[in-house]
Design a protein around this motif. Structure first.
Motif, PDB file in Angstrom:
ATOM      1  N   LEU A  18       0.894  -1.381   0.155  1.00 14.94           N
ATOM      2  CA  LEU A  18       0.010   0.035   0.024  1.00 14.94           C
ATOM      3  C   LEU A  18       0.834   1.264  -0.009  1.00 14.94           C
ATOM      4  O   LEU A  18       0.542   2.237  -0.680  1.00 14.94           O
ATOM      5  N   GLY A  19       1.924   1.153   0.513  1.00 13.92           N
ATOM      6  CA  GLY A  19       2.921   2.182   0.737  1.00 13.92           C
ATOM      7  C   GLY A  19       3.422   2.733  -0.906  1.00 13.92           C
ATOM      8  O   GLY A  19       3.652   3.861  -1.018  1.00 13.92           O
ATOM      9  N   TYR A  20       3.951   1.568  -1.428  1.00 13.74           N
ATOM     10  CA  TYR A  20       4.391   1.588  -2.867  1.00 13.74           C
ATOM     11  C   TYR A  20       3.249   2.250  -3.766  1.00 13.74           C
ATOM     12  O   TYR A  20       3.608   2.992  -4.574  1.00 13.74           O
ATOM     13  N   VAL A  21       2.126   1.549  -3.706  1.00 13.25           N
ATOM     14  CA  VAL A  21       0.809   2.242  -4.461  1.00 13.25           C
ATOM     15  C   VAL A  21       0.811   3.543  -4.226  1.00 13.25           C
ATOM     16  O   VAL A  21       0.495   4.377  -5.096  1.00 13.25           O
ATOM     17  N   LEU A  22       0.595   4.217  -3.075  1.00  9.95           N
ATOM     18  CA  LEU A  22       0.470   5.546  -2.579  1.00  9.95           C
ATOM     19  C   LEU A  22       1.772   6.268  -3.116  1.00  9.95           C
ATOM     20  O   LEU A  22       1.487   7.408  -3.723  1.00  9.95           O
ATOM     21  N   LEU A  77       1.104   6.875  -6.768  1.00  8.50           N
ATOM     22  CA  LEU A  77       0.106   7.900  -6.999  1.00  8.50           C
ATOM     23  C   LEU A  77       0.452   9.274  -6.737  1.00  8.50           C
ATOM     24  O   LEU A  77       0.382  10.225  -7.519  1.00  8.50           O
ATOM     25  N   ILE A  78       1.667   9.503  -5.822  1.00  5.00           N
ATOM     26  CA  ILE A  78       1.915  10.814  -5.416  1.00  5.00           C
ATOM     27  C   ILE A  78       3.237  11.057  -6.313  1.00  5.00           C
ATOM     28  O   ILE A  78       3.163  12.265  -6.664  1.00  5.00           O
ATOM     29  N   TRP A  79       3.932  10.384  -6.369  1.00  2.00           N
ATOM     30  CA  TRP A  79       5.259  10.605  -7.314  1.00  2.00           C
ATOM     31  C   TRP A  79       5.437   9.619  -8.295  1.00  2.00           C
ATOM     32  O   TRP A  79       6.131   8.535  -8.179  1.00  2.00           O
ATOM     33  N   PRO A  80       4.724   9.649  -9.512  1.00  2.00           N
ATOM     34  CA  PRO A  80       4.654   8.741 -10.577  1.00  2.00           C
ATOM     35  C   PRO A  80       6.203   8.741 -11.291  1.00  2.00           C
ATOM     36  O   PRO A  80       6.356   7.542 -11.848  1.00  2.00           O
ATOM     37  N   PHE A  81       6.995   9.522 -11.234  1.00  2.00           N
ATOM     38  CA  PHE A  81       8.230   9.628 -11.851  1.00  2.00           C
ATOM     39  C   PHE A  81       9.439   9.422 -10.849  1.00  2.00           C
ATOM     40  O   PHE A  81       9.507   9.625  -9.643  1.00  2.00           O
ATOM     41  N   LYS A  82      10.548   8.895 -11.222  1.00  2.00           N
ATOM     42  CA  LYS A  82      11.742   8.725 -10.644  1.00  2.00           C
ATOM     43  C   LYS A  82      12.948   9.047 -11.396  1.00  2.00           C
ATOM     44  O   LYS A  82      12.730   9.237 -12.778  1.00  2.00           O
ATOM     45  N   ALA A  83      13.990   9.345 -10.778  1.00  2.00           N
ATOM     46  CA  ALA A  83      15.233   9.657 -11.394  1.00  2.00           C
ATOM     47  C   ALA A  83      15.667   8.623 -12.643  1.00  2.00           C
ATOM     48  O   ALA A  83      15.540   7.429 -12.075  1.00  2.00           O
ATOM     49  N   CYS A  84      16.138   9.148 -13.912  1.00  2.00           N
ATOM     50  CA  CYS A  84      16.438   8.011 -14.631  1.00  2.00           C
ATOM     51  C   CYS A  84      17.753   7.239 -14.087  1.00  2.00           C
ATOM     52  O   CYS A  84      18.678   7.943 -13.706  1.00  2.00           O
ATOM     53  N   ARG A  85      17.937   5.767 -14.301  1.00  2.00           N
ATOM     54  CA  ARG A  85      19.222   5.317 -13.938  1.00  2.00           C
ATOM     55  C   ARG A  85      20.141   5.331 -14.887  1.00  2.00           C
ATOM     56  O   ARG A  85      21.511   5.329 -14.255  1.00  2.00           O
ATOM     57  N   ARG A 115       7.764   5.151 -13.114  1.00  2.00           N
ATOM     58  CA  ARG A 115       7.788   4.089 -11.985  1.00  2.00           C
ATOM     59  C   ARG A 115       6.932   2.686 -12.741  1.00  2.00           C
ATOM     60  O   ARG A 115       6.001   2.857 -13.337  1.00  2.00           O
ATOM     61  N   ARG A 116       7.614   1.560 -12.487  1.00  2.00           N
ATOM     62  CA  ARG A 116       6.679   0.305 -12.673  1.00  2.00           C
ATOM     63  C   ARG A 116       5.352   0.187 -12.089  1.00  2.00           C
ATOM     64  O   ARG A 116       4.708  -0.225 -13.018  1.00  2.00           O
ATOM     65  N   GLY A 117       5.234   0.724 -11.034  1.00  2.00           N
ATOM     66  CA  GLY A 117       3.807   0.423 -10.431  1.00  2.00           C
ATOM     67  C   GLY A 117       3.005   1.443 -11.137  1.00  2.00           C
ATOM     68  O   GLY A 117       1.664   1.175 -11.433  1.00  2.00           O
ATOM     69  N   ARG A 118       3.568   2.712 -11.582  1.00  2.00           N
ATOM     70  CA  ARG A 118       2.379   3.498 -12.255  1.00  2.00           C
ATOM     71  C   ARG A 118       2.322   3.207 -13.647  1.00  2.00           C
ATOM     72  O   ARG A 118       1.322   3.404 -14.302  1.00  2.00           O
ATOM     73  N   LYS A 119       3.219   2.328 -14.386  1.00  3.15           N
ATOM     74  CA  LYS A 119       3.101   1.996 -15.867  1.00  3.15           C
ATOM     75  C   LYS A 119       2.068   0.833 -15.765  1.00  3.15           C
ATOM     76  O   LYS A 119       1.028   0.875 -16.333  1.00  3.15           O
TER      77      LYS A 119
END
Length: 84
Positions: A20-24, A27-35, A65-69
């Motif tokens: 649930l924390g990862y899902v949240l 939802l809040i931060w759909p992007f992350k820094a490019c590796r 993020r994978r979860g957002r995808k």
């Protein structure tokens, strides 16, 4: 309750809280820094003189993020089935 049941219930509760924390977070931060470029959007040449744009993130420095995808794919499926 036996200690085994207590431990398994605690493990399941922890797994649910982390999920649930990862899902949240997705939802809040759909992007992350490019590796590849570490969020800079550009890559240095091997001799450290010039730059080129990062092809992985299209020079934005951000990746979805994978979860957002997965969330976006499920949303598309839901919308496509709702229109029928």
């Amino acid at each position: 309750m036996t200690p085994t049941e207590l431990a398994s219930n605690a493990a399941i509760a922890t797994l649910i809280i982390v999920t649930l924390g990862y899902v949240l977070a997705c939802l809040i931060w759909p992007f992350k820094a490019c590796r590849t470029c570490r969020g800079a959007g550009k890559l240095r040449s091997p001799f450290l003189r010039s730059y080129r744009l990062c092809p992985t993130c299209n020079a934005t420095g951000l990746r979805l993020r994978r979860g957002r995808k997965a969330w976006n794919a499920l949303s598309r499926l839901h919308r496509a089935n709702r229109r029928r």
